[in-house]
Design a protein around this motif. Structure first.
Motif, PDB file in Angstrom:
ATOM      1  N   LEU A  25       0.781  -1.148  -0.081  1.00 43.11           N
ATOM      2  CA  LEU A  25      -0.073   0.036   0.102  1.00 43.11           C
ATOM      3  C   LEU A  25       0.832   1.284  -0.070  1.00 43.11           C
ATOM      4  O   LEU A  25       1.843   1.526   0.964  1.00 43.11           O
ATOM      5  CB  LEU A  25      -0.835  -0.080   1.138  1.00 43.11           C
ATOM      6  CG  LEU A  25      -1.779   1.442   1.394  1.00 43.11           C
ATOM      7  CD1 LEU A  25      -2.705   1.557   0.466  1.00 43.11           C
ATOM      8  CD2 LEU A  25      -2.550   1.336   2.996  1.00 43.11           C
ATOM      9  N   LEU A  26       0.649   2.054  -1.042  1.00 48.39           N
ATOM     10  CA  LEU A  26       1.487   3.296  -0.982  1.00 48.39           C
ATOM     11  C   LEU A  26       0.716   4.270  -0.225  1.00 48.39           C
ATOM     12  O   LEU A  26      -0.276   4.642  -0.500  1.00 48.39           O
ATOM     13  CB  LEU A  26       1.525   3.695  -2.517  1.00 48.39           C
ATOM     14  CG  LEU A  26       2.105   5.160  -2.938  1.00 48.39           C
ATOM     15  CD1 LEU A  26       3.500   5.340  -2.264  1.00 48.39           C
ATOM     16  CD2 LEU A  26       1.961   5.621  -4.239  1.00 48.39           C
ATOM     17  N   GLU A  57      -5.561   7.280  -8.516  1.00 50.83           N
ATOM     18  CA  GLU A  57      -6.740   7.982  -7.761  1.00 50.83           C
ATOM     19  C   GLU A  57      -6.649   7.678  -6.362  1.00 50.83           C
ATOM     20  O   GLU A  57      -6.385   6.786  -5.580  1.00 50.83           O
ATOM     21  CB  GLU A  57      -8.193   7.158  -8.182  1.00 50.83           C
ATOM     22  CG  GLU A  57      -9.352   7.692  -7.626  1.00 50.83           C
ATOM     23  CD  GLU A  57     -10.707   7.074  -8.124  1.00 50.83           C
ATOM     24  OE1 GLU A  57     -11.600   7.175  -7.348  1.00 50.83           O
ATOM     25  OE2 GLU A  57     -10.548   6.527  -8.989  1.00 50.83           O
ATOM     26  N   PRO A  58      -6.477   8.923  -5.609  1.00 54.16           N
ATOM     27  CA  PRO A  58      -6.269   8.992  -4.168  1.00 54.16           C
ATOM     28  C   PRO A  58      -7.457   8.290  -3.328  1.00 54.16           C
ATOM     29  O   PRO A  58      -8.605   8.385  -3.877  1.00 54.16           O
ATOM     30  CB  PRO A  58      -6.037  10.660  -3.841  1.00 54.16           C
ATOM     31  CG  PRO A  58      -5.925  10.976  -5.294  1.00 54.16           C
ATOM     32  CD  PRO A  58      -6.484  10.229  -6.391  1.00 54.16           C
ATOM     33  N   GLY A  59      -7.130   7.369  -2.510  1.00 55.74           N
ATOM     34  CA  GLY A  59      -8.018   6.800  -1.935  1.00 55.74           C
ATOM     35  C   GLY A  59      -8.824   5.360  -2.172  1.00 55.74           C
ATOM     36  O   GLY A  59      -9.102   4.665  -1.749  1.00 55.74           O
ATOM     37  N   ARG A  60      -8.359   5.282  -3.752  1.00 59.57           N
ATOM     38  CA  ARG A  60      -8.611   3.960  -4.334  1.00 59.57           C
ATOM     39  C   ARG A  60      -7.509   3.321  -4.847  1.00 59.57           C
ATOM     40  O   ARG A  60      -7.490   2.080  -4.378  1.00 59.57           O
ATOM     41  CB  ARG A  60      -9.443   4.484  -5.419  1.00 59.57           C
ATOM     42  CG  ARG A  60      -9.721   3.515  -6.343  1.00 59.57           C
ATOM     43  CD  ARG A  60     -10.901   3.485  -7.356  1.00 59.57           C
ATOM     44  NE  ARG A  60     -11.082   2.385  -8.456  1.00 59.57           N
ATOM     45  CZ  ARG A  60     -11.899   1.334  -8.039  1.00 59.57           C
ATOM     46  NH1 ARG A  60     -12.448   1.302  -6.928  1.00 59.57           N
ATOM     47  NH2 ARG A  60     -11.918   0.205  -8.770  1.00 59.57           N
ATOM     48  N   ASP A  61      -6.430   4.011  -5.218  1.00 62.88           N
ATOM     49  CA  ASP A  61      -5.340   3.337  -5.729  1.00 62.88           C
ATOM     50  C   ASP A  61      -3.931   3.498  -4.784  1.00 62.88           C
ATOM     51  O   ASP A  61      -2.943   2.801  -4.952  1.00 62.88           O
ATOM     52  CB  ASP A  61      -4.715   3.889  -7.016  1.00 62.88           C
ATOM     53  CG  ASP A  61      -5.780   3.569  -8.229  1.00 62.88           C
ATOM     54  OD1 ASP A  61      -6.482   2.628  -8.086  1.00 62.88           O
ATOM     55  OD2 ASP A  61      -5.815   4.652  -8.840  1.00 62.88           O
ATOM     56  N   PHE A  62      -4.003   4.651  -3.955  1.00 60.27           N
ATOM     57  CA  PHE A  62      -3.077   4.578  -2.832  1.00 60.27           C
ATOM     58  C   PHE A  62      -3.764   5.714  -1.810  1.00 60.27           C
ATOM     59  O   PHE A  62      -5.057   6.057  -2.251  1.00 60.27           O
ATOM     60  CB  PHE A  62      -1.903   5.355  -3.548  1.00 60.27           C
ATOM     61  CG  PHE A  62      -1.943   6.960  -3.886  1.00 60.27           C
ATOM     62  CD1 PHE A  62      -1.432   7.920  -3.184  1.00 60.27           C
ATOM     63  CD2 PHE A  62      -2.630   7.101  -5.289  1.00 60.27           C
ATOM     64  CE1 PHE A  62      -1.633   9.080  -3.785  1.00 60.27           C
ATOM     65  CE2 PHE A  62      -3.048   8.576  -5.540  1.00 60.27           C
ATOM     66  CZ  PHE A  62      -2.411   9.685  -4.847  1.00 60.27           C
ATOM     67  N   GLU A 100      -8.921  -3.758   4.172  1.00 60.06           N
ATOM     68  CA  GLU A 100      -9.091  -2.552   3.485  1.00 60.06           C
ATOM     69  C   GLU A 100      -7.617  -2.060   2.799  1.00 60.06           C
ATOM     70  O   GLU A 100      -7.522  -1.572   1.794  1.00 60.06           O
ATOM     71  CB  GLU A 100      -9.463  -1.350   4.508  1.00 60.06           C
ATOM     72  CG  GLU A 100     -10.708  -1.149   4.758  1.00 60.06           C
ATOM     73  CD  GLU A 100     -11.175  -0.156   5.608  1.00 60.06           C
ATOM     74  OE1 GLU A 100     -10.906   1.027   5.380  1.00 60.06           O
ATOM     75  OE2 GLU A 100     -11.377  -0.445   6.813  1.00 60.06           O
ATOM     76  N   ARG A 101      -6.814  -2.280   3.715  1.00 61.74           N
ATOM     77  CA  ARG A 101      -5.150  -2.424   3.249  1.00 61.74           C
ATOM     78  C   ARG A 101      -5.191  -3.078   1.820  1.00 61.74           C
ATOM     79  O   ARG A 101      -4.662  -2.577   0.924  1.00 61.74           O
ATOM     80  CB  ARG A 101      -4.132  -2.487   4.402  1.00 61.74           C
ATOM     81  CG  ARG A 101      -2.666  -2.255   3.679  1.00 61.74           C
ATOM     82  CD  ARG A 101      -1.653  -2.950   4.486  1.00 61.74           C
ATOM     83  NE  ARG A 101      -1.829  -4.201   4.245  1.00 61.74           N
ATOM     84  CZ  ARG A 101      -1.149  -5.184   3.224  1.00 61.74           C
ATOM     85  NH1 ARG A 101      -0.674  -4.348   2.413  1.00 61.74           N
ATOM     86  NH2 ARG A 101      -1.566  -6.133   2.985  1.00 61.74           N
ATOM     87  N   GLN A 102      -5.224  -4.468   2.112  1.00 60.53           N
ATOM     88  CA  GLN A 102      -5.005  -5.215   0.920  1.00 60.53           C
ATOM     89  C   GLN A 102      -5.850  -4.806  -0.263  1.00 60.53           C
ATOM     90  O   GLN A 102      -5.553  -4.859  -1.466  1.00 60.53           O
ATOM     91  CB  GLN A 102      -5.536  -6.784   1.185  1.00 60.53           C
ATOM     92  CG  GLN A 102      -4.478  -7.351   2.046  1.00 60.53           C
ATOM     93  CD  GLN A 102      -5.064  -8.641   2.523  1.00 60.53           C
ATOM     94  OE1 GLN A 102      -6.084  -9.112   2.191  1.00 60.53           O
ATOM     95  NE2 GLN A 102      -3.948  -9.499   3.041  1.00 60.53           N
TER      96      GLN A 102
END
Length: 172
Positions: A111-112, A125-130, A152-154
């Motif tokens: 997770l970035l 996309e912030p909150g979706r991809d990182f 959620e992290r995964q």
């Protein structure tokens, strides 16, 4: 709406930066130059020290300065072992910058978490991809949340991984 920015995004090498299925035994990592003097990257040492002083296990590795240089394979192995990996993309004057690390972390399945970077938000996309953080207190809250909520992290890490390997892959 960014007239002085040209997006020439980098691609990741999928023969090196991929999810190897390793045990994610590192809670949080920052792999790169720490810059403890803060001349070039002022947030790195401050924020990682703040996390550690608040009980977060952070692994610091690599960096071209200070003799910690890693091979690209070693770099990718740290990312593969990390649940969360940090990136700090503001220069000394506060302007947003971008690093290849912003793509290497998700390519390796971690997770970035990145400081507020308006540039990366045009590509992922912030909150979706990182996950984006705006200050060290928010970073601490987010790290604690995602370490406590593995699913959620995964999910976010998997979406970032899918997008980076599909769109920003050097073989495509």
């Amino acid at each position: 709406h960014l007239p002085n920015v040209i997006f020439l995004h980098s691609t990741v090498d999928p023969t090196v930066h991929y999810d190897r299925g390793l045990v994610r035994d590192i809670d949080v990592s920052f792999v790169g130059s720490l810059d403890p003097g803060g001349q070039r990257w002022p947030l790195r040492a401050e924020y990682t020290s703040f996390l550690m002083s608040n009980g977060v296990k952070v692994v610091l590795a690599g960096g071209q300065r200070g003799g910690g240089r890693l091979s690209i394979e070693e770099f990718a192995t740290y990312l593969n072992r990390s649940r969360v990996s940090l990136d700090f993309c503001r220069s000394t004057d506060g302007r947003p910058t971008m690093h290849l690390r912003s793509f290497e972390v998700p390519a390796c399945g971690a997770l970035l978490m990145e400081d507020c970077n308006t540039l990366l938000g045009h590509l992922l996309e912030p909150g979706r991809d990182f996950v984006v953080f705006h200050n060290k207190d928010e970073l601490l809250e987010l790290v604690q949340h995602y370490l406590a909520h593995e699913e959620e992290r995964q999910e976010i890490a998997a979406r970032g991984h899918e997008k980076v390997t599909r769109v920003f892959n050097a073989l495509n």
